[in-house]
Design an enzyme around this catalytic site. Structure first.
Site, PDB file in Angstrom:
ATOM      1  CG  ASP A 305      40.420   5.921  55.180  1.00 14.83           C
ATOM      2  OD1 ASP A 305      39.451   6.702  55.139  1.00 14.83           O
ATOM      3  OD2 ASP A 305      40.301   4.704  54.891  1.00 14.83           O
TER       4      ASP A 305
HETATM    5  C1  BGC Z   1      36.966   4.724  54.312  1.00 14.53           C
HETATM    6  C2  BGC Z   1      37.420   5.420  53.051  1.00 14.53           C
HETATM    7  C3  BGC Z   1      36.502   6.557  52.737  1.00 14.53           C
HETATM    8  C4  BGC Z   1      36.463   7.501  53.923  1.00 14.53           C
HETATM    9  C5  BGC Z   1      35.590   8.708  53.697  1.00 14.53           C
HETATM   10  C6  BGC Z   1      36.748   5.702  55.443  1.00 14.53           C
HETATM   11  O1  BGC Z   1      36.140   5.075  56.506  1.00 14.53           O
HETATM   12  O2  BGC Z   1      37.929   3.765  54.675  1.00 14.53           O
HETATM   13  O3  BGC Z   1      37.456   4.496  51.997  1.00 14.53           O
HETATM   14  O4  BGC Z   1      36.930   7.205  51.576  1.00 14.53           O
HETATM   15  O5  BGC Z   1      35.962   6.797  55.027  1.00 14.53           O
HETATM   16  O6  BGC Z   1      34.259   8.380  53.635  1.00 14.53           O
END
Ligand code: BGC
Length: 759
Positions: A305
């Site tokens: 993530d």
């Molecule tokens: C979130 C994810 C998301 C990613 C990309 C992160 O901050 O936790 O759920 O897919 O960003 O946008």
């Protein structure tokens, strides 16, 4: 539909098996892998944010900020020129947050200049439709969808989202979020399917199936189960804070939706921001390798993530530097780096130094290439702009968005004032931050064209053209409401026949710092923010009936309203047709049917408050104000008709542990309107070697009943629904008594019970 433009045509050299669409995918993968340099392989495991973001930031930030600000500059010290060069050199496998088809096609054209022409996989958070990009259908958010208990709808929405994504040349959604939400302070509740592992599992599985289809063509996208795991029960309610959870609870509550998603064939999975029992999830070998790969046989790839590999070093401090963090994560099972610098350099070094075997890199690259072949990217790297809008926002998709909103809006309270009598209430005052705002779209949505958004005010005006709606604007920002506007609403309320306050949270992510709900927007309270309570109370003091509509991601403890107002509706974020659906419900054109997929506590102090708690939870109840009960329980939701449950019986008194047993109940629509009743079946294992919840949802049915109609529903209780992890953590059905409960909500007083014995 096939809107891809072919690139390789039939002109490839016959020895280049990977370019041959007729060759088996495994052969294409192996052929391509054998041609790749180490740098190219490591590049496939890396993802960057699209160049348009960087250009925008470069234009608005100072040199100094661009060098040092990791949050917005993304790649300090680098410009879009570097990203372009890396892409042309075949050193980037994926991009995220590319928001237009034009940019996707452009980046793809850069990849087509690279030596091996490996197409880019574009990832985006298409959480409820591809709403993060402009001009796509915005469906209700997941918590609203979950309240419909409509798993077929989850499939349909995912399927349509996949088509709209492919029409924008995007092939990977970072969804479904299958976290079991157990803390309403946490801002991400709205993007989950609520608190029940069974419901979350079914919704998650149907979403995976809908996104991926047969996972073999230009209408399918890659699903991503996230976030693995347990960040939805953060120690202090804030996103990414530590979780400390027993293996028993992991296996009983948090794992099942992931395990089922893996079984349904999900092609990717994202690890969670949080540490779990002392180990950051991003470097947890037990989670990524032992459980996911070895136990569940997960075949897809794992993606990190946002900045979480970096956080192994700079936040959790379990690695002394970034290179070490990459090392630990890859060796624990990580396949792709969501985004950030130094990956390519450090990982190739780690291989050259002999610390990471190249075979380990090959494993990850195989998984990533496999997806690119399956989705037809090698044959169709581009999408035709002219055809894109024939798919996006088409009538069929809009109709689904409306239907889903109608099914997911929960009528929490009704003293009989609803549906609104348009003869009696001819002048209505409407106010509140969400009365006429795009915020109805919810988190993970960009602002969309106003003509594509039905706000509550618009919906009401459309449905009751003869009624006068006096709108008192409270702005969009709950934290900065103007007291004068509150007074104005209070004064106008006296002149109206009826008042509607549309309150709740603010979730739009383009106002990241101002919002009160959504990702990274956690709260230490679950009451209404700002002057909203004052507004409700002052409007209600007019003596004229006042209805409350809530637009939110998280449950709100609106106890004053629950005691004092005649009607409350929780609409969550119902999407682009939310206003119309709310208006149809208020005026009785649609009979509400949704039930809460998450408990609404009275107050923050009651957290954790879940319906499937252990028996000793309230052995010593709270002594202050409210009883140890929720404001509204899981499964609760009202209708304009009435249902009667009769003749609940079990087919047998006793079964063997490997047998099934049928539970039958008759439901009659005893009112004068047609409706849909969501019938719920709960089970309790009466005595067990390890403690069991007081009840657990094990089945449900959406039953449509005409006025006066009766239907008999049979639920088959399988051994799987009776099994649990016993004292020795063995998955088993223990002999003894099981209690079966059936009814319209999880509240004890609503349930009919029967029991049977497992011999
Ligand atoms: C979130 C994810 C998301 C990613 C990309 C992160 O901050 O936790 O759920 O897919 O960003 O946008």
């Amino acid at each position: 539909m096939s809107i891809g433009l072919s690139i390789f045509s039939c002109t490839h050299d016959k020895s280049e098996i990977y370019k041959d669409p007729e060759a088996p995918i495994s052969a294409r993968v192996e052929d391509l892998l054998s041609r790749m340099t180490l740098e190219e392989k490591v590049g496939q495991m890396n993802q960057f944010v699209g160049v348009e973001h960087i250009k925008t930031n470069s234009a608005s930030m100072t040199e100094e900020e661009l060098k040092n600000n990791t949050a917005n500059a993304f790649y300090p010290g680098h410009t879009e020129k570097d990203i372009i060069k890396w892409t042309e050199d075949g050193l980037v496998g994926s991009f995220l947050h590319v928001l237009t088809l034009k940019e996707a096609n452009y980046l793809q054209s850069l990849a087509m200049k690279s030596r091996l022409q490996i197409p880019i996989l574009f990832g985006i958070d298409a959480i409820h439709g591809n709403a993060y990009a402009m001009d796509n259908t915005v469906y209700p958010t997941s918590i609203n969808l979950a309240c419909s208990f409509d798993t077929a709808m989850a499939y349909t929405i995912a399927r349509q989202t996949a088509r709209e994504m492919r029409a924008m040349n995007m092939q990977w959604t970072f969804n479904p979020n299958v976290e079991v939400a157990r803390d309403p302070r946490w801002g991400r509740v709205g993007e989950t399917f609520g608190e029940d592992p069974y419901l979350v599992t079914l919704m998650g599985v149907e979403s995976v199936k809908g996104y991926q289809g047969d996972f073999n063509g230009t209408e399918d996208v890659l699903a991503c189960l996230k976030h693995f795991v347990a960040g939805s029960q953060p120690i202090n309610g804030t996103n990414g804070s530590p979780t400390d959870i027993s293996v028993r609870t992991l296996r009983e509550v948090f794992f099942p939706p992931f395990k089922a998603g893996v079984k349904a064939g999900a092609g990717s999975l994202m690890t969670a921001h949080n540490e779990l029992n002392g180990i950051p999830c991003h470097e947890d070998k037990w989670l990524m390798t032992d459980v996911l790969r070895d136990e569940w046989n997960f075949k897809g790839f794992i993606v990190s993530d946002w900045m979480d590999l970096e956080h192994i070093h700079d936040l959790h401090a379990t690695a002394e530097n970034l290179k070490e963090a990459f090392y630990q994560s890859i060796m624990a099972g990580m396949d792709m780096h969501m985004h950030g610098l130094y990956w390519n350099e450090y990982v190739t070094e780690l291989v050259r130094e002999g610390r990471i075997p190249e075979s380990r890199i090959d494993e990850s690259v195989r998984r990533i290439l496999d997806v690119k072949f399956r989705l037809g990217l090698f044959e169709h790297p581009f999408v035709d702009e002219a055809q894109s809008m024939t798919v996006r926002l088409c009538d069929e998709h809009r109709q689904t968005a409306l239907e889903a909103a109608r099914n997911g809006i929960v009528l929490l309270k009704n003293d009989g004032i609803l549906p609104i009598n348009d003869q009696k209430y001819k002048k209505i005052m409407i106010t509140g931050i969400n009365a006429d705002d795009e915020n109805i779209l919810g988190d993970w949505s960009a602002p969309q064209c106003p003509e594509n958004i039905s706000t509550v005010l618009k919906g009401l005006q459309q449905i009751a053209p003869e009624t006068t709606f006096d709108f008192v604007d409270q702005g969009w920002d709950p934290r900065n409401m103007n007291p004068k506007q509150v007074e104005l609403a209070a004064a106008k309320a006296k002149q109206a026949d009826l008042n509607i306050v549309v309150a709740g949270e603010y979730m739009m992510r383009h106002r990241w710092l101002e919002r009160t709900d959504g990702e990274d927007t956690d709260r230490s309270d679950i009451d209404l923010v700002g002057l909203q309570n004052e507004l409700i109370q002052k409007v209600a003091a007019s003596g004229k009936p006042t209805i409350l509509i809530l637009i939110s991601g998280r449950p709100l403890g609106v106890s004053w309203a629950a005691e004092n107002l005649p009607a409350i509706v929780e609409a969550w974020a119902p999407g682009m047709y939310g206003g119309q659906a709310i208006a149809e419900i208020l005026y009785g054109e649609v009979n509400p049917s949704a039930k809460l997929a998450i408990t609404i506590p009275y107050s923050v102090g009651q957290i954790q408050m879940i319906y499937n708690h252990k028996p000793s939870m309230y052995f010593h109840p709270y002594v202050d104000n409210k009883p140890s009960k929720p404001l509204y329980p899981f499964g609760h939701g009202l209708s304009y008709t009435t249902y009667e449950y009769n003749g609940f019986k079990l087919a047998k008194k006793e079964i063997a542990a490997n047998e099934t047993i049928d539970a039958t109940v008759k439901i009659t629509n005893t009112g004068d309107r047609d409706g849909v009743e969501i019938v719920q079946l709960y089970i309790r294992d009466r005595f067990s070697s390890a403690t069991r919840p007081v009840k657990e949802l094990k089945d449900f049915a959406r039953v449509s009943l005409k006025a006066g109609e009766t239907k008999e529903i049979t639920f088959t209780i399988t051994p799987e629904k009776l099994a649990f992890y016993d004292r020795n953590m063995q998955w088993t059905v223990e002999p003894g008594e099981f209690i079966v409960m059936v009814g319209p909500s999880s509240a004890d007083e609503c349930l009919m019970t029967q029991s049977f014995i497992v011999k």
